[in-house]
Motif scaffolding. Structure first.
Motif, short mmCIF file in Angstrom:
data_model
loop_
_atom_site.label_atom_id
_atom_site.label_comp_id
_atom_site.label_asym_id
_atom_site.label_seq_id
_atom_site.Cartn_x
_atom_site.Cartn_y
_atom_site.Cartn_z
N THR A 136 -21.74 65.34 65.15
CA THR A 136 -20.74 64.83 64.07
C THR A 136 -19.86 65.95 63.55
OG1 THR A 136 -22.04 65.06 62.31
CG2 THR A 136 -22.28 62.93 63.33
N ASN A 137 -18.70 65.40 63.08
CA ASN A 137 -17.63 66.45 62.33
C ASN A 137 -17.41 65.85 60.84
OD1 ASN A 137 -16.52 68.99 62.20
ND2 ASN A 137 -15.29 68.76 63.83
N PHE A 138 -17.12 66.93 60.04
CA PHE A 138 -16.90 66.37 58.34
C PHE A 138 -15.87 67.35 57.79
CE2 PHE A 138 -17.82 67.88 54.09
CZ PHE A 138 -17.99 66.57 53.64
N SER A 139 -15.08 66.37 56.93
CA SER A 139 -13.96 67.22 56.20
C SER A 139 -14.19 66.31 54.91
CB SER A 139 -12.71 67.02 57.09
OG SER A 139 -11.73 67.61 56.16
N GLU A 140 -13.41 67.25 53.87
CA GLU A 140 -13.30 66.42 52.68
C GLU A 140 -12.22 67.11 51.87
OE1 GLU A 140 -16.16 67.02 49.55
OE2 GLU A 140 -17.17 68.81 50.39
N LEU A 141 -11.87 66.51 50.73
CA LEU A 141 -10.88 67.03 49.90
C LEU A 141 -11.32 66.49 48.66
CD1 LEU A 141 -8.42 69.21 49.51
CD2 LEU A 141 -7.16 66.71 49.89
N GLY A 142 -11.25 67.28 47.44
CA GLY A 142 -11.74 66.80 46.10
C GLY A 142 -10.64 67.34 45.17
N THR A 143 -11.07 67.39 43.78
CA THR A 143 -10.43 68.00 42.71
C THR A 143 -11.18 69.14 42.20
OG1 THR A 143 -9.93 65.72 42.14
CG2 THR A 143 -9.70 67.16 40.52
N ASN A 144 -10.45 70.21 41.82
CA ASN A 144 -10.92 71.26 41.42
C ASN A 144 -11.22 71.36 40.09
OD1 ASN A 144 -10.81 72.76 43.85
ND2 ASN A 144 -8.89 73.81 43.47
N PHE A 145 -12.15 72.11 39.61
CA PHE A 145 -12.51 72.10 38.08
C PHE A 145 -11.11 73.10 37.36
CE2 PHE A 145 -16.84 72.54 39.60
CZ PHE A 145 -17.34 71.11 39.55
N SER A 146 -10.37 72.23 36.50
CA SER A 146 -9.38 72.86 35.94
C SER A 146 -9.33 73.11 34.45
CB SER A 146 -8.19 72.08 36.27
OG SER A 146 -7.87 71.99 37.86
N ALA A 147 -8.67 73.95 33.88
CA ALA A 147 -8.60 74.02 32.31
C ALA A 147 -7.91 72.98 31.83
CB ALA A 147 -7.85 75.57 32.07
N ASP A 148 -6.84 72.65 32.55
CA ASP A 148 -5.94 71.52 32.10
C ASP A 148 -5.33 70.91 33.42
OD1 ASP A 148 -5.95 71.71 29.09
OD2 ASP A 148 -4.91 73.91 29.82
N PRO A 149 -5.36 69.42 33.46
CA PRO A 149 -4.78 69.09 34.55
C PRO A 149 -3.36 69.28 34.71
CG PRO A 149 -5.95 67.22 33.22
CD PRO A 149 -6.00 68.61 32.53
N ALA A 150 -2.86 69.43 36.25
CA ALA A 150 -1.64 69.87 36.37
C ALA A 150 -0.42 68.44 35.88
CB ALA A 150 -1.39 70.19 37.83
N PRO A 151 0.73 68.60 35.71
CA PRO A 151 1.54 67.46 35.52
C PRO A 151 1.87 66.52 36.99
CG PRO A 151 2.38 69.37 34.45
CD PRO A 151 1.30 69.89 35.45
N PRO A 152 2.27 65.42 36.67
CA PRO A 152 2.44 64.83 37.90
C PRO A 152 3.77 65.09 38.80
CG PRO A 152 3.14 63.54 36.05
CD PRO A 152 2.45 64.73 35.50
N CYS A 153 3.48 65.03 40.10
CA CYS A 153 4.49 65.08 40.80
C CYS A 153 4.61 63.99 42.23
CB CYS A 153 4.49 66.61 41.55
SG CYS A 153 5.41 67.03 43.08
N VAL A 154 5.53 63.43 42.07
CA VAL A 154 5.73 62.44 43.47
C VAL A 154 6.39 63.02 44.52
CG1 VAL A 154 6.86 60.23 43.66
CG2 VAL A 154 5.86 60.60 41.70
N ILE A 155 5.40 62.78 45.76
CA ILE A 155 6.12 62.89 47.05
C ILE A 155 6.56 61.73 47.55
CG2 ILE A 155 5.63 64.24 49.22
CD1 ILE A 155 4.95 65.88 46.70
N PRO A 156 7.84 61.65 47.58
CA PRO A 156 8.45 60.27 48.11
C PRO A 156 8.14 60.07 49.68
CG PRO A 156 10.12 61.67 46.80
CD PRO A 156 9.01 62.42 46.91
N THR B 206 -14.64 62.33 55.26
CA THR B 206 -14.81 61.59 56.52
C THR B 206 -15.85 62.31 57.26
OG1 THR B 206 -13.40 61.00 58.32
CG2 THR B 206 -12.93 63.44 57.45
N LEU B 207 -16.40 61.52 58.27
CA LEU B 207 -17.33 62.10 59.06
C LEU B 207 -17.12 61.27 60.41
CD1 LEU B 207 -19.91 63.81 59.11
CD2 LEU B 207 -21.30 61.55 59.04
N ARG B 208 -17.27 61.85 61.40
CA ARG B 208 -16.89 61.46 62.73
C ARG B 208 -17.91 61.64 63.88
NH1 ARG B 208 -12.62 63.86 67.03
NH2 ARG B 208 -13.90 62.57 68.14
N ASP B 209 -18.09 60.89 64.73
CA ASP B 209 -18.82 61.22 65.96
C ASP B 209 -17.74 61.27 67.26
OD1 ASP B 209 -18.12 58.43 66.96
OD2 ASP B 209 -19.89 57.70 66.24
N GLU B 210 -18.10 61.18 68.21
CA GLU B 210 -17.32 61.35 69.49
C GLU B 210 -16.26 60.56 69.76
OE1 GLU B 210 -17.90 62.23 74.50
OE2 GLU B 210 -19.65 61.44 73.18
#
Length: 749
Positions: free
Chosen positions: A526-546, A607-611
């Motif tokens: 299997t193979n694995f990947s992830e993305l989460g949220t870092n521990f922050s002093a203050d959340p960053a302001p919002p940014c929209v990627i159109p 995410t986790l995948r197999d062949e």
């Protein structure tokens, strides 16, 4: 800060003298085929934001692939790993290179920014590759360019190691950046014109922009010299040539003026043509080169290569016979996209295709047939510039290899790897390509920052002497994770796995068997990947990627948001002076203005995948209920180089889009069940251990001693540290109380 950190313990070993756990005198177990007396050197090259879609050596590259003869030479002289996964953004992947652990174990969960706490940055208690190779095999090491293992604008607020962070993480020499990307492009040209005038950061010629362009002028250099550029034959693109030389261009001037020089601003950063270099010298000195320093000016890719060549050359001269490892992180292709010097490009239309930036120049490119006129003009130019940036990196990789003797240039201009250099070359990228630069048939809206194939599928090639690479010029189809590079570096150096401390919980799997045994069976199932949220002093302001129809709370500054083709909704942005503090507020505002809401970037995704199949889990905030809602997606995928048979995880290919798991076919249900259980078990495999600041799995007296160091106003300053165990941005008595309350806990698996 002191230049080194006394008394820290790593898994029961002194941090900087690992002899307590690594008995260097007893001899290492060498299991990779390397000569025990002369382990190979390691040249580790990482490009930025360049997924597998960019590379013809791996069967892709779009209709017109980039000319990458140097990268092709590495791939063809070695082994091409065609099924390699990274994490979706830079810092989590780059941490795995040197730690061998998944993000949920080390808390480097997303790209590190300046407001992230030390707890989400690579810890000085970590067993890193440079430490391991130095103590077990006598390597010297350097890190040059970008690696982004700590935050930008470092200071005691969020990172107590400051400018010396890379030294404290184990490197003997560091010359690079603590920020994660080049600064925004200076559209004033150094104060020559109003903001927004020069989209590329230099004065274009009149062919590119008749209104703002200039065909002659004076180039003022940071060292006090100047050049009068009034001859089109010598300087057909004088504004660009000037910035390539580190200068600022005064358009249509004919004579040098001391007054004019005083009006120009060399202190302003300008994308790829300046940088804030942090240098940790081997003798303990630290140095910072700011934008006004001539040594910090010039195209980044060239400067990164120059410093790499210098370090290898000096190391060979000063420490002959000593094995070395150089980790070279090229900044390209990270935004902002900015044209490289034409001299680095392989084809004759380079001058034309690098006319300038923005719509007028893009339209001119379409007229000349250089970009597809049916595409949006700005998007077409971004694609052209990104391709040229990759070709510039390839040029400089070739220069590095030839200058250092790792390769030789043949009469036909191609490169041939030199096995007598006793150097293993490892080439990869940190994550998939960023949206505007993705090559078809890959999906640009599911690229960098996502767990889809266009976001995590990256190139990996390894070339080396026969003792390392058996039967070169072949493909390995088996799954590899960028975490596994930790094992690869260990194996190249001849350090057996049994030499690792028992308390270090690694996710890295072996890679060397694929190099030495052409028919070796798959090591990972299997193979694995992830993305989460870092521990922050203050959340960053919002940014929209159109382009991706998503709102993120990642970028702490407006310029960084806009460099990612985003719309800033923080203070002073699209919503006025005060701005908004969340993406939920942005969507409320958009609806009130008659606009459609955008998706919220996931709080966590894995995410986790197999062949053959891939499971994706996503957790997003539901603004209406202020709770996180989980969802799953399930895809059939493959790695076919044929666009007609390539199976990608596109939105319309989700097998759970209109079905429940029990409505899948029998085969699909089998794969789904195995992946679902596997992903759940994997993420549950790292339990919380409150009070364990050094991550050795035990809460004991050592934790109290190390807490006291960081709480000391003369050391850590009592601010953010790895002993801020309650994550409030302070290392204080509340953290000590938590350590004492958990004293004696053993959290080791």
């Amino acid at each position: 800060m002191k230049s080194s950190l006394p008394g820290f313990m790593l898994a029961g070993c002194t941090l900087f003298t690992l002899g307590g756990c690594f008995d260097s005198d007893s001899g290492s177990s060498r299991d990779g085929g390397a000569d025990a007396s002369t382990p190979p050197n390691i040249l580790f090259i990482v490009v930025d934001d360049a997924g597998i879609d960019q590379f013809r050596a791996f069967g892709y590259g779009g209709a017109i692939p980039a000319e990458t003869s140097s990268i092709d030479a590495i791939a063809n002289a070695g082994v091409r790993f065609r099924n390699t996964w990274s994490m979706p953004t830079c810092s989590p992947t780059r941490a795995t290179f040197f730690e061998g652990r998944y993000p949920f174990r080390n808390n480097v969960r997303n790209a590190i920014v300046s407001n992230d706490l030390a707890n989400s940055q690579v810890s000085p208690y970590t067993l890193t590759v440079p430490r391991l190779l130095r103590e077990e095999a006598g390597y010297v090491s350097a890190l040059i360019g970008k690696m982004h293992l700590t935050g930008s604008d470092l200071g005691p607020e969020n990172h107590p190691l400051g400018d010396g962070a890379m030294r404290e993480l184990g490197w003997d020499y560091f010359a690079g950046y603590l920020d994660g990307a080049p600064y925004p492009i200076d559209t004033t040209g150094g104060g020559v014109a109003p903001e927004g005038t020069y989209q590329c950061g230099f004065v274009p010629n009149t062919v590119a922009d008749g209104e703002n362009g200039a065909d002659f002028g004076v180039c003022y250099l940071a060292d006090g010299e100047h050049l009068i550029m009034n001859d089109l034959d010598s300087y057909p693109t004088p504004g660009r040539t000037c910035v390539e030389r580190g200068g600022l261009f005064d358009p249509e001037a004919t004579v040098y003026s001391e007054v004019r020089r005083s009006e120009l601003d060399f202190t302003v950063q300008n994308g790829y043509y300046t940088g804030e270099w942090k240098i940790n010298h081997a003798d303990g000195r630290d140095e910072t080169l700011l934008a006004a320093d001539p040594r910090a000016r010039g195209y980044r890719t060239v400067q990164e290569t120059d410093r790499a060549i210098d370090w290898i050359t000096q190391t060979r001269a000063r420490q002959p016979g000593t094995p070395w490892m150089l980790s070279l992180g090229y900044s390209a292709l990270h935004a902002p996209l900015q044209p490289p010097p034409a001299a680095l490009l392989p084809h004759p239309d380079a001058d034309l295709s690098l006319l300038g930036c923005g719509t007028p120049a893009a339209n001119r490119l379409a007229e000349l047939g250089i970009v597809d006129p049916t595409e949006a003009a700005d998007f077409a130019q971004q694609r052209a510039v990104a391709q040229h940036m990759l070709e510039a990196v390839d040029h400089e990789i070739g220069r590095l290899l030839v200058t250092t003797g790792i390769a030789e240039r043949l009469d036909d201009g191609t490169l041939r790897y030199n096995p007598d250099s006793n150097t293993v070359v490892v080439f990869t990228s940190d994550n998939g390509t960023y949206m505007p630069s993705v090559k078809p048939p890959f999906d640009p809206v599911r690229a960098k920052g996502s767990l889809y194939q266009s976001g995590v599928w990256v190139p990996l090639a390894v070339a080396g002497p026969e003792s390392i690479v058996n039967s070169p010029d072949r493909d390995v189809p088996h799954m590899v994770n960028n975490t596994d590079l930790f094992s690869l570096f260990r194996e190249i150096a001849g350090i057996g796995e049994e030499r690792l401390p028992a308390s270090v919980q690694l996710d890295a799997r072996p890679v060397m068997p694929y190099l030495t045994e052409p028919d070796h069976q798959a090591i990972r199932d299997t193979n694995f990947s992830e993305l989460g949220t870092n521990f922050s002093a203050d959340p960053a302001p919002p940014c929209v990627i159109p382009g991706a129809n998503v709102c993120v709370e990642i970028f702490p500054q407006q310029g960084v948001c806009e460099d990612q083709s985003g719309i800033w909704y923080g203070p002073g942005g699209a919503a006025g002076a005060d701005g908004f503090d969340s993406c939920c507020a942005v969507n409320d505002y958009r609806v009130s203005q008659g606009e459609d809401p955008v998706k919220l970037f996931p709080h966590h995704q894995s995410t986790l995948r197999d062949e053959h199949y891939k499971l994706v889990r996503i957790s997003r905030l539901d603004c209406a209920t202020d709770t996180f809602v989980d969802s799953e997606e399930f895809y059939q995928i493959n790695e076919s180089p044929d666009p007609l048979t390539l199976k990608l995880d596109r939105e319309d290919q989700d097998l759970l889009a209109d079905k429940t798991p029990d409505q899948l076919t029998a085969t699909e249900q089998t794969h789904y069940a195995a992946l679902s259980t596997g992903l759940t078990d994997l993420l549950a495999g790292d339990s919380a251990c409150p009070g364990d600041g050094n991550d050795d799995g035990v809460v004991d007296a050592t934790d109290l001693e190390q807490w006291a160091y960081w709480a000391d106003p003369d050391q850590g300053g009592g601010l953010s540290s790895w002993y801020d165990v309650n994550l409030d941005g302070l290392t204080d008595t509340a953290d000590r109380d938590l350590i004492e309350a958990n004293m004696g806990q053993d959290c080791r698996p």
